[in-house]
Motif scaffolding. Structure first.
Motif, PDB file in Angstrom:
ATOM      1  N   ILE A  76       0.945  -1.318  -0.107  1.00 51.98           N
ATOM      2  CA  ILE A  76       0.045   0.037   0.133  1.00 51.98           C
ATOM      3  C   ILE A  76       1.031   1.202   0.044  1.00 51.98           C
ATOM      4  CG2 ILE A  76      -1.822   1.210   1.403  1.00 51.98           C
ATOM      5  CD1 ILE A  76      -3.007  -1.193   2.278  1.00 51.98           C
ATOM      6  N   THR A  77       1.925   1.306   0.820  1.00 49.42           N
ATOM      7  CA  THR A  77       2.772   2.416   0.878  1.00 49.42           C
ATOM      8  C   THR A  77       3.452   2.684  -0.479  1.00 49.42           C
ATOM      9  OG1 THR A  77       4.490   1.184   1.593  1.00 49.42           O
ATOM     10  CG2 THR A  77       3.172   2.102   3.470  1.00 49.42           C
ATOM     11  N   GLN A  78       3.884   1.831  -1.054  1.00 51.03           N
ATOM     12  CA  GLN A  78       4.447   1.996  -2.459  1.00 51.03           C
ATOM     13  C   GLN A  78       3.511   2.411  -3.254  1.00 51.03           C
ATOM     14  OE1 GLN A  78       7.903   1.927  -3.120  1.00 51.03           O
ATOM     15  NE2 GLN A  78       8.853   1.065  -1.345  1.00 51.03           N
ATOM     16  N   LEU A  79       2.404   1.875  -3.273  1.00 53.96           N
ATOM     17  CA  LEU A  79       1.512   2.203  -4.577  1.00 53.96           C
ATOM     18  C   LEU A  79       0.840   3.717  -4.255  1.00 53.96           C
ATOM     19  CD1 LEU A  79      -0.311  -1.171  -4.975  1.00 53.96           C
ATOM     20  CD2 LEU A  79       1.345  -0.157  -6.185  1.00 53.96           C
ATOM     21  N   VAL A  80       0.516   3.984  -2.988  1.00 55.83           N
ATOM     22  CA  VAL A  80       0.352   5.421  -2.478  1.00 55.83           C
ATOM     23  C   VAL A  80       1.408   6.585  -3.097  1.00 55.83           C
ATOM     24  CG1 VAL A  80      -0.227   7.050  -0.705  1.00 55.83           C
ATOM     25  CG2 VAL A  80      -1.312   4.812  -0.675  1.00 55.83           C
ATOM     26  N   ALA A  81       2.487   6.163  -2.797  1.00 53.80           N
ATOM     27  CA  ALA A  81       3.647   6.976  -3.306  1.00 53.80           C
ATOM     28  C   ALA A  81       3.728   7.168  -4.764  1.00 53.80           C
ATOM     29  CB  ALA A  81       5.159   6.362  -2.828  1.00 53.80           C
ATOM     30  N   ALA A  82       3.501   5.997  -5.342  1.00 57.61           N
ATOM     31  CA  ALA A  82       3.275   6.188  -6.968  1.00 57.61           C
ATOM     32  C   ALA A  82       2.430   6.669  -7.426  1.00 57.61           C
ATOM     33  CB  ALA A  82       3.236   4.488  -7.681  1.00 57.61           C
ATOM     34  N   TYR A  83       1.338   6.788  -6.758  1.00 63.08           N
ATOM     35  CA  TYR A  83      -0.086   7.581  -7.027  1.00 63.08           C
ATOM     36  C   TYR A  83       0.276   9.218  -6.803  1.00 63.08           C
ATOM     37  CZ  TYR A  83      -4.538   9.881  -6.549  1.00 63.08           C
ATOM     38  OH  TYR A  83      -5.837  10.681  -6.852  1.00 63.08           O
ATOM     39  N   LEU A  84       0.952   9.419  -5.823  1.00 64.07           N
ATOM     40  CA  LEU A  84       1.238  10.870  -5.278  1.00 64.07           C
ATOM     41  C   LEU A  84       2.402  11.201  -6.347  1.00 64.07           C
ATOM     42  CD1 LEU A  84       1.637  10.685  -1.507  1.00 64.07           C
ATOM     43  CD2 LEU A  84      -0.098  11.794  -2.963  1.00 64.07           C
ATOM     44  N   LEU A  85       3.140  10.587  -7.024  1.00 66.40           N
ATOM     45  CA  LEU A  85       4.254  10.630  -8.037  1.00 66.40           C
ATOM     46  C   LEU A  85       3.390  11.124  -9.372  1.00 66.40           C
ATOM     47  CD1 LEU A  85       7.155   8.250  -7.400  1.00 66.40           C
ATOM     48  CD2 LEU A  85       7.150  10.738  -7.232  1.00 66.40           C
ATOM     49  N   PHE A  86       2.465  10.234  -9.598  1.00 67.41           N
ATOM     50  CA  PHE A  86       1.797  10.482 -10.961  1.00 67.41           C
ATOM     51  C   PHE A  86       0.966  11.716 -10.935  1.00 67.41           C
ATOM     52  CE2 PHE A  86       2.726   6.046 -11.738  1.00 67.41           C
ATOM     53  CZ  PHE A  86       3.142   6.136 -13.139  1.00 67.41           C
ATOM     54  N   LYS A  87       0.397  12.197  -9.642  1.00 68.40           N
ATOM     55  CA  LYS A  87      -0.453  13.403  -9.405  1.00 68.40           C
ATOM     56  C   LYS A  87       0.356  14.533  -9.338  1.00 68.40           C
ATOM     57  CE  LYS A  87      -4.510  11.617  -9.931  1.00 68.40           C
ATOM     58  NZ  LYS A  87      -5.515  12.106 -11.064  1.00 68.40           N
ATOM     59  N   LYS A  88       1.731  14.357  -9.213  1.00 69.26           N
ATOM     60  CA  LYS A  88       2.532  15.692  -9.030  1.00 69.26           C
ATOM     61  C   LYS A  88       2.204  16.058  -7.716  1.00 69.26           C
ATOM     62  CE  LYS A  88       3.646  15.936 -13.738  1.00 69.26           C
ATOM     63  NZ  LYS A  88       3.739  16.562 -14.894  1.00 69.26           N
ATOM     64  N   HIS A  89       1.889  15.517  -6.697  1.00 70.96           N
ATOM     65  CA  HIS A  89       1.352  16.045  -5.368  1.00 70.96           C
ATOM     66  C   HIS A  89       2.861  16.677  -4.366  1.00 70.96           C
ATOM     67  CE1 HIS A  89      -0.200  16.047  -1.337  1.00 70.96           C
ATOM     68  NE2 HIS A  89      -1.231  16.229  -1.876  1.00 70.96           N
ATOM     69  N   PRO A  90       2.692  17.514  -3.674  1.00 79.92           N
ATOM     70  CA  PRO A  90       3.686  17.877  -3.248  1.00 79.92           C
ATOM     71  C   PRO A  90       4.484  17.063  -2.202  1.00 79.92           C
ATOM     72  CG  PRO A  90       1.920  19.556  -2.879  1.00 79.92           C
ATOM     73  CD  PRO A  90       1.540  18.331  -3.564  1.00 79.92           C
ATOM     74  N   LEU A  91       3.710  16.005  -1.552  1.00 82.37           N
ATOM     75  CA  LEU A  91       4.007  15.126  -0.655  1.00 82.37           C
ATOM     76  C   LEU A  91       4.661  13.689  -1.191  1.00 82.37           C
ATOM     77  CD1 LEU A  91       1.357  15.322   2.147  1.00 82.37           C
ATOM     78  CD2 LEU A  91       3.633  16.360   2.162  1.00 82.37           C
ATOM     79  N   ALA A  92       4.903  13.828  -2.687  1.00 83.27           N
ATOM     80  CA  ALA A  92       5.445  12.719  -3.493  1.00 83.27           C
ATOM     81  C   ALA A  92       6.550  12.316  -2.788  1.00 83.27           C
ATOM     82  CB  ALA A  92       5.235  12.826  -4.860  1.00 83.27           C
ATOM     83  N   GLN A  93       7.607  13.348  -2.966  1.00 83.33           N
ATOM     84  CA  GLN A  93       8.961  12.866  -2.583  1.00 83.33           C
ATOM     85  C   GLN A  93       9.151  12.579  -1.210  1.00 83.33           C
ATOM     86  OE1 GLN A  93      11.158  12.496  -4.894  1.00 83.33           O
ATOM     87  NE2 GLN A  93       9.918  13.339  -6.370  1.00 83.33           N
ATOM     88  N   PRO A  94       8.578  13.136  -0.306  1.00 84.49           N
ATOM     89  CA  PRO A  94       8.625  12.735   1.231  1.00 84.49           C
ATOM     90  C   PRO A  94       7.980  11.331   1.326  1.00 84.49           C
ATOM     91  CG  PRO A  94       7.777  15.185   1.324  1.00 84.49           C
ATOM     92  CD  PRO A  94       7.950  14.701  -0.062  1.00 84.49           C
ATOM     93  N   ALA A  95       7.102  10.940   0.466  1.00 85.32           N
ATOM     94  CA  ALA A  95       6.507   9.764   0.721  1.00 85.32           C
ATOM     95  C   ALA A  95       7.317   8.736   0.076  1.00 85.32           C
ATOM     96  CB  ALA A  95       5.077   9.738  -0.296  1.00 85.32           C
TER      97      ALA A  95
END
Length: 136
Positions: free
Chosen positions: A68-87
């Motif tokens: 789950i954690t890796q897939l949430v981080a991937a989702y944040l990366l695809f959405k260019k969310h500001p928390l993507a890199q910390p995730a």
């Protein structure tokens, strides 16, 4: 660098989900050679009669901690969310800690060593991206 992070988070996340499903389908580990691993877990981990009768709890742990954690981080990366890199940084650290636990239970082995390096690369790339973003 973002492409590498997307690949790593998806690869690790999908792999963790697949590993969890494998543990749920055959919780004894008989079909995938996990029986000796289960005995090692029972010998080293607390509450073996509760959590290590079979691989079902381990599958849930793998699914939650690395899937789950890796897939949430991937989702944040695809959405260019500001928390993507910390995730992604957190995921890299979590994966390395997971592998340290595996080394303690099973010793060094090729697959765990590879996943430790993937977690290290994930963390390093996230730090580089965070530093780059801080300069802008």
């Amino acid at each position: 660098m973002i492409k590498l992070e997307k690949f790593l988070t998806l690869f690790i996340g999908i792999g963790a989900v697949a590993g969890a499903v494998m543990m749920w389908i055959d919780p004894t580990g008989a079909t995938w050679g996990g029986e000796p691993l289960l005995e090692m877990l029972r010998a080293k981990m607390p509450w073996p009669d509760v959590f290590f009768k079979n691989f079902i709890p381990s599958g849930f742990a793998l699914f939650a901690v690395n899937g789950i954690t890796q897939l949430v981080a991937a989702y944040l990366l695809f959405k260019k969310h500001p928390l993507a890199q910390p995730a992604v940084l957190a995921c890299g650290i979590i994966l390395m800690l997971w592998i340290v636990l595996e080394w303690w239970v099973w010793g060094f082995n090729a697959l765990s060593n590879i996943y430790f390096v993937l977690g290290l690369v994930e963390a390093i790339v996230a730090v580089v991206c965070l530093k780059k973003d801080a300069k802008q």
